[in-house]
Design an enzyme around this catalytic site. Structure first.
Site, PDB file in Angstrom:
ATOM      1  N   CYS A   2       0.837  -1.200   0.000  1.00 40.65           N
ATOM      2  CA  CYS A   2       0.000   0.000   0.000  1.00 40.65           C
ATOM      3  C   CYS A   2       0.869   1.247   0.000  1.00 40.65           C
ATOM      4  CB  CYS A   2      -0.909   0.016   1.227  1.00 40.65           C
ATOM      5  SG  CYS A   2       0.005   0.189   2.794  1.00 40.65           S
TER       6      CYS A   2
ATOM      7  N   CYS B 230       3.537   1.654   2.606  1.00 41.99           N
ATOM      8  CA  CYS B 230       4.787   0.940   2.321  1.00 41.99           C
ATOM      9  C   CYS B 230       5.697   1.797   1.446  1.00 41.99           C
ATOM     10  CB  CYS B 230       4.501  -0.377   1.605  1.00 41.99           C
ATOM     11  SG  CYS B 230       3.511  -1.547   2.541  1.00 41.99           S
TER      12      CYS B 230
ATOM     13  N   ASP C 141       9.258  27.707 -32.200  1.00 37.49           N
ATOM     14  CA  ASP C 141      10.312  28.137 -33.114  1.00 37.49           C
ATOM     15  C   ASP C 141       9.733  27.980 -34.518  1.00 37.49           C
ATOM     16  OD1 ASP C 141      13.041  28.636 -34.165  1.00 37.49           O
ATOM     17  OD2 ASP C 141      12.887  26.536 -34.761  1.00 37.49           O
TER      18      ASP C 141
ATOM     19  N   ASP D 160      13.361  22.420 -32.624  1.00 39.58           N
ATOM     20  CA  ASP D 160      13.977  21.226 -33.211  1.00 39.58           C
ATOM     21  C   ASP D 160      15.479  21.332 -33.409  1.00 39.58           C
ATOM     22  OD1 ASP D 160      13.919  23.133 -35.285  1.00 39.58           O
ATOM     23  OD2 ASP D 160      13.930  21.543 -36.797  1.00 39.58           O
TER      24      ASP D 160
ATOM     25  N   ASP E 170      17.844  25.783 -30.245  1.00 40.50           N
ATOM     26  CA  ASP E 170      16.646  25.820 -29.410  1.00 40.50           C
ATOM     27  C   ASP E 170      16.877  25.189 -28.039  1.00 40.50           C
ATOM     28  OD1 ASP E 170      15.103  26.963 -31.467  1.00 40.50           O
ATOM     29  OD2 ASP E 170      14.762  24.996 -32.358  1.00 40.50           O
TER      30      ASP E 170
END
Length: 849
Positions: free
Chosen positions: A13, A16, A446, A647, A651
């Site tokens: 649970c 724990c 971008d 990309d 960036d």
């Protein structure tokens, strides 16, 4: 700092998981520790110079649990390829067997205990006051094996109590154990009453047995665990499905012959042969042949893509048509698929900030519940003096409490959501990124390579004297041949498409900020902007000047071409806007997000692109140097959480600065490493899907947490008997056990609804760049085919063509040796040729009608 993952055993649970986290975080050198109850895993970040893996394992063991370092079950390890599903299946099977035997023994026990009240026949020797001790002992004998079958609750729960870290098992052990021990106590009282001839006492204690309660509690808990285990197994389906994508074998060339070997045996540099209908086994580069690949397993994109010699292909993509040979470049755990699986596993092991409240509650939940149970039992005994009534209330409180629901609320939703995202081509690197993404206020794009295709193309060729367009292209190609400028590739590609060969130039000179010039066969030639023409003393014809202004207003870059002292034409080069970009921007704005475009281009070009995308002028930031992008993102963060989509290498700082960095699939490794979310497709549509998915997951988590908290807030007081004085309502421990079991099942089941989440379908704007969106217009083509000899051949050709997405109709003519096809504009000649070739025929030409 090093981050490692561990398998943890013995957890039942949230209490724990909280105990394990605290034990590991208490170690010197550990900076972070996260435990996932759903996957029974621990993710720890620590300083290897201070402590090692064995120290962490020892700390977990000292806390009362087991731990072992977790290996990655990637593509290169077939034996472990189905580990998540196998583990979940084994857990469900173990509970199922235990459950069957428990119910088999519980049935006669319930018959004996409840039968007399229902009018059911029972053995005469067990009835009446004199048969009460024998009845009690028989029930004890039936209860004992049920308890032994489910002894894990008692051993684990008592061990946790000894370690002063009570958990759910402790509640069950104390609740069921108390009922069991009270039943043993009653047996002795019955024997004593029988010996004393006290029939009143015999009658009283005969109705005070709780053996069926003790047995039913652990049986119903096991029933809930069985449903929970089955549901957990379904949460691993996404990762398991990814692992199963890789084909078991691959066809490689060894010593000049094609040999089929296990995919695990393919080495980097091997020549791999892939045929129609097969799955690409590893990542590589095509050496020869043409491929029509279905990449939907990785990108979510249903339309096949074409690949040829020199182009990269990714493992687990399906070859819809064609055949090719490739050189393996990445195998085993280095493939793209292995990276995705690793990313999903790591992400599902992380925790969302929203789970912190549940973690804090879980740490103190069980001790508080045990205190409430003790207090409620003592209060009712003090008020009424009835030990059985007080015991009923205390046991009900212990049994109905459910820390499991709290512990499963977040990880179940995260795991299912992450898996669904992977199927859509959206990879969240952590649960925190998932939560942040759901609360975004601004999305920054971008421009180049994200909103645009990132590949400049020639959009216009015009000559001062009509008919001299070929001369304009020859001069431009000759000047651009030695240039390294991105526009040069666009000009050379256009020249090649027109069948022109770029000649050499002498005295080549590149003028910064202006253009190019040189000598072509002794004739001075130049290509560049209007400033260069002015510098060279050349007058631009009025018609060309107006055309250049018009192209620039549309976002294109006009290049003036001069020869022999005159401006002979212009070539317009533009980075085309992706057809789906406008729809993505519109969808994000419709979801209440501000969309900002960040670009290094000049203001005029940026405004033109922004106008086509529907981005307001005030949301366009132009003339931005790479080093300045992060600063602009930081400024936008003042208005709320901000995502950056990019990309390129330039960036990376901005992606790291943003609250959520998003890297598109075709981006650089630097961009992917800096991002929190990776889109497998080179399309901004994925950002919309990521937003919707994150919001759905967070909504699901909040629902789970609400149910978990509400269940306990309502259930515990009722079990304690708060409503008894007014309504006479007091829970039976067996009903409490059933309610406790179903609470965890309901949380997991609710999370499983995320499996049916569907990515939004955006309608692309065909007005973007004047280009048609795939499927928005139809074309008719005639395919000339050799090799058709009968009706079966024409049927095979038609079937192959009609199976191609985007093809509306296909009719093959045996006499004319051709096939007429009506297809969407996005269906290229290469696709059509690959399909027919894959069907076993030869294409000699394709005409567009």
């Amino acid at each position: 700092m090093e981050t490692r993952q561990f398998n943890v055993t013995g957890m039942s649970c949230a209490a724990c998981s909280s105990r394990v986290e605290k034990a590991v975080c208490a170690l010197r050198g550990v900076s972070a520790a996260e435990v996932n109850l759903l996957t029974n895993s621990l993710k720890a970040t620590f300083d290897e110079g201070v402590l090692g893996v064995e120290d962490i394992e020892r700390a977990v063991e000292d806390a009362g649990y087991g731990a072992s370092e977790k290996g990655f079950a990637g593509r290169g390890r077939t034996a472990a390829a189905t580990a998540p599903e196998a583990d979940a299946e084994a857990a469900a099977e173990a509970v199922r067997v235990r459950l069957i035997w428990s119910f088999a023994l519980l049935a006669p026990l319930m018959w004996l205990s409840m039968g007399p009240m229902a009018g059911l026949p029972v053995p005469v020797m067990l009835t009446g006051a004199q048969g009460a001790p024998m009845m009690a002992f028989t029930q004890f004998l039936l209860t004992l094996p049920i308890v032994l079958l489910n002894r894990r609750y008692f051993t684990g729960g008592l061990r946790a109590l000894v370690n002063r870290a009570p958990n759910m098992d402790s509640l069950i052990a104390v609740g069921s154990g108390t009922a069991l021990l009270f039943g043993v106590y009653v047996i002795y009282r019955l024997l004593a009453a029988q010996a004393a001839g006290d029939e009143a006492a015999l009658h009283h204690f005969a109705h005070s047995l709780y053996f069926e309660g003790a047995a039913t509690i652990v049986t119903l808990i096991s029933l809930g665990k069985f449903f929970e285990a089955r549901a957990k197994r379904r949460t691993t389906e996404a990762v398991t499905a990814l692992m199963k994508l890789a084909p078991p074998t691959a066809l490689v060339v060894r010593d000049g012959a094609e040999v089929r070997i296990g995919t695990d045996e393919v080495a980097s540099g091997d020549i791999v042969v892939v045929k129609t209908g097969e799955t690409v086994p590893v990542d590589g580069v095509i050496l020869e042949g043409t491929a029509l690949l279905n990449e939907s397993a990785l990108t979510g994109e249903s339309l096949p893509v074409t690949r040829g010699p020199g182009e990269a292909v990714t493992g687990v993509t399906l070859l819809a048509a064609g055949a090719f040979r490739m050189r393996a470049t990445r195998v085993g755990d280095d493939t793209v698929l292995a990276g995705i699986i690793r990313l999903v596993e790591e992400a599902t092991a992380s925790k969302a900030p929203v789970a912190r409240l549940a973690d804090k509650v879980s740490g103190i939940f069980v001790p508080v519940v045990m205190t409430i149970a003790l207090v409620s039992g003592l209060v009712w005994y003090w008020i009424g003096g009835d030990l059985e009534f007080a015991l009923n209330a205390a046991v009900s409180v212990l049994v109905i409490s459910c820390p499991c629901a709290l512990g499963l609320a977040t990880p179940t939703a995260v795991m299912v959501g992450m898996g669904r995202g992977a199927g859509m081509g959206v990879l969240f690197k952590s649960a925190e990124a998932l939560e942040v993404f759901s609360g975004l206020k601004t999305v920054v794009f971008d421009k180049t390579g994200t909103l645009t295709e990132g590949r400049p193309v020639v959009t216009k060729v015009a000559a001062a004297v009509p008919g001299l367009e070929t001369v304009v292209m020859l001069v431009a190609a000759a000047l651009e041949k030695p240039s390294e400028h991105p526009l040069a590739q666009a000009v050379l590609a256009e020249a090649e498409a027109r069948g022109l060969t770029a000649q050499d130039v002498d005295e080549f000179e590149q003028i910064p900020g202006g253009g190019l010039r040189g000598l072509m066969s002794g004739t001075p030639v130049a290509a560049g902007n209007a400033r260069l023409m002015e510098t060279l003393g050349l007058e631009v014809p009025e018609a060309l000047s107006a055309l250049a202004l018009a192209e620039a207003s549309q976002g294109a870059t006009p290049l003036f071409i001069a020869s022999a002292g005159s401006v002979i034409g212009i070539i317009a080069v533009a980075d085309r806007v992706r057809p789906e970009s406008r729809a993505a921007v519109s969808a994000l704005r419709g979801r209440g997000l501000r969309v900002v475009m960040l670009t290094g281009d000049n203001r005029r070009t940026a405004e033109a692109v922004g106008a086509r995308l529907g981005i307001a002028s005030e949301d366009i930031v132009a003339d931005v140097r790479p080093a300045e992008k992060a600063a602009h993102v930081k400024a936008l963060q003042a208005d709320g959480p901000c995502a950056m989509v990019g990309d390129g290498v330039n960036d990376a700082p901005a992606l790291a600065q943003a609250d959520a960095g998003v890297a598109v699939g075709g981006g650089t490794d630097a961009a992917r490493a800096s991002a929190d979310v990776v889109l497998m497709r080179d399309s901004p549509e994925g950002v919309v899907g990521a937003v919707d998915l994150s919001r759905a997951v967070m909504r699901n988590i909040r629902q789970n947490l609400f149910w978990a908290f509400a269940y306990n807030v309502i259930g515990i007081p009722i079990a304690a008997g708060v409503l008894y004085p007014m309504f006479g309502l007091l829970l039976n421990p067996m009903i409490a056990a059933a309610a406790m079991s179903m609470s965890s099942v309901s949380v997991v089941t609710n999370a499983l609804r995320l499996r049916f989440f569907k990515a939004p379908v955006l309608v692309s704007d065909s007005g973007t760049d004047g280009a048609s969106t795939t499927g928005s217009s139809m074309m008719e083509k005639v395919i000339h085919i050799e090799g058709m000899h009968c009706g079966h051949c024409t049927a095979a050709v038609e079937k192959a063509l009609r199976a191609l997405p985007g093809v509306e109709s296909a009719v093959a003519d045996l006499e004319k040796k051709e096939a007429r096809v009506k297809a969407a504009a996005g269906v290229s000649d290469v696709m059509l040729s690959a399909v027919v070739t894959g069907a076993g025929f030869k294409v000699t030409g394709i005409d567009t009608l």
